[in-house]
Structure formats: C-alpha cells, structure tokens
Design an enzyme around this catalytic site. Sequence first.
Site, PDB file in Angstrom:
ATOM      1  CG  HIS A  24      -1.761  -1.136   1.396  1.00 40.20           C
ATOM      2  ND1 HIS A  24      -1.611  -1.647   2.367  1.00 40.20           N
ATOM      3  CD2 HIS A  24      -3.170  -1.294   0.567  1.00 40.20           C
ATOM      4  CE1 HIS A  24      -2.844  -2.732   2.384  1.00 40.20           C
ATOM      5  NE2 HIS A  24      -3.189  -2.516   1.068  1.00 40.20           N
ATOM      6  N   GLY A  44      -3.673  -1.177  -7.229  1.00 36.75           N
ATOM      7  CA  GLY A  44      -2.486  -2.383  -7.072  1.00 36.75           C
ATOM      8  C   GLY A  44      -2.674  -2.887  -8.326  1.00 36.75           C
TER       9      GLY A  44
END
Length: 287
Positions: free
Chosen positions: A42, A152
């Site tokens: 993250h 992502g």
Amino acid sequence: MTAPTVKIVRTVAELRAQVGAWKAAGERVALIPTMGALHEGHLSLVRLGQKRARRTVASVFVNPRQFAPHEDFDAYPRGEARDAELLASVGCDLMFAPDVAEMYAPGFSTTVNLTGVSEPLEGAARPLFFGGVATVVTKLLNQAQPDLAVFGEKDYQQLQVIKRVVRDLDIPVEIVGAPTARADDGLALSSRNAYLSPEERAAAVALPDAMKAAAKAVAEGGRVDEAEARAVAALTAAGFRQVDYVDVRDADDLSRLGPGPITGAKGRILVAAWLGKTRLIDNMAVG
Ligand code: PAF
C-alpha cells in the site's frame, strides 16, 4: 522529535472541504483506496501517488458490500492506529476513514454492476465481489473527486474492472496501476498473508514460482494448456488444497488465450489458490 502524524477525517463533507481547498490552490490530488491492514505494498501506492500529485489521500474502509456472508469480513485484519502511523511515515496528507453508516446511509439501494471483464476468474469465484468493489470505488471517486486514483496490479482484474467503470460512467479521473510489491522470496504482499501459519508462509512461495515458470514457458512459445496444467500440478504438490484457476488471458479484456501457443496477444497469467483457509491471488505479464 515528535513522530509525524496524518490528518484523519471521517465524513464526506470534511473530505470534500480538504480536497476542495487543495484544488482551489492549484494542487493535484491522488486518491489511494484501501481496506487498511496496510503494508509496504500500500505504501508503494502512496509513493506512486506522490510522484504524480502534490497531495495524497488514502481511504481506509473495509467494505462490507464486497464480502459474501461466508467470507472473512469480520476476521479481516483491522488496525487504524497502525495504518495512520504508516501513512504518516510516508508523508500521506490525509486519511479518510468513514464508518459504514457514513458510506452507506439508511436506505442505500444502488449497486454498480458490470458485465464482461468482471465475469470470469474472481467474478466466477466470488459473485458479489466486483459489484461491491465497483460500487464503493465509484462512491470514493465521487466523494474525493481526485485527479487520479492508484490501484495495485496485485488485484489485476479489479484494476481492469475499475478502468471499465470509469470509462463507462465518464468519471473524470485518471486510473493508475502500480506494480505488485513482493517479499524477498517473490510472494506478493497482501493483507491476507497475515492469515498464513509459518509452514503455510514457507509453502506459499510455490505460487509465484509456478506462475513465473508458466509465464516463461508461454512467452517462449509453449502451449498455454500445458503451462497452466504444470502450474496446477506444482501448486498441488506444494500443498495448496484447491486451485481456483491458473489462466493465461488477454491483458486488457481478460478473454481466454490458448489452448495452443499465443501469438501477437498481450497475455497475463492470473492465479488463485487456497493454502489451508487462506485464498491467495497473484498475476504477472506473459512475456
Ligand atoms: O483492493 C482493495 O483493497 C479494495 O477492493 C478497494 C479497491 C479498496 C475497494 O474496497
């Protein structure tokens, strides 16, 4: 020296006021949507956001609408204080942490559903998942109104779904995909890795290994069906109790490639498999 902190807001009104002030000052804003339980993966999304925009906002919201009743909503790892510390450590400007009532007011009755790219793979294994993701991401984009949003590539199908929704609904935002962050042995970083026992964590490396071997075989002209079957066998031999899929697909629309060698198409291999009670997913480019 005092530790850095990140400003936390919990309402859409506060979020809009802060983002509005930045935009009025001519500053670009990047949104990084997360479900918390933050890890280096993250943080790499935040760093990418920082390269592309002056201001970064991370949302932390475990979205009940993307979990089926039998899935791990209650068990999903949570830790807001640690998430805030990690965001502060990389200089994220704002954490948006709404509660469920702020996100879904009483009477909430709209779902964003799409066909096509959402249907195979995760869509087949988890029929409610992409409706829940598309709904909450549409809301987050409307709430924050960022210039760009970073997701992502670890959740590759999710990234394609979000790109489709943004195009289809004319949402004025740029969607940026970020490369998957991996542990030293190659396992993709994931909040769900926290569920793995030490023995399972050691066995989990078979997943990126099998995926890489299959991608290499196909890139070198091998048959797709044979490469996929070898990867399934390798995962089973390593102790994975169920393989949901090992598929080589078109990198953009996720239609199936093969069964023979692929020529000309931009391929992506996608894998989902169970190690004990934990479902791991991963993917990489073919060639
Ligand atoms: O990838 C995730 O963590 C979630 O699916 C997302 C995009 C934050 C939506 O809840």
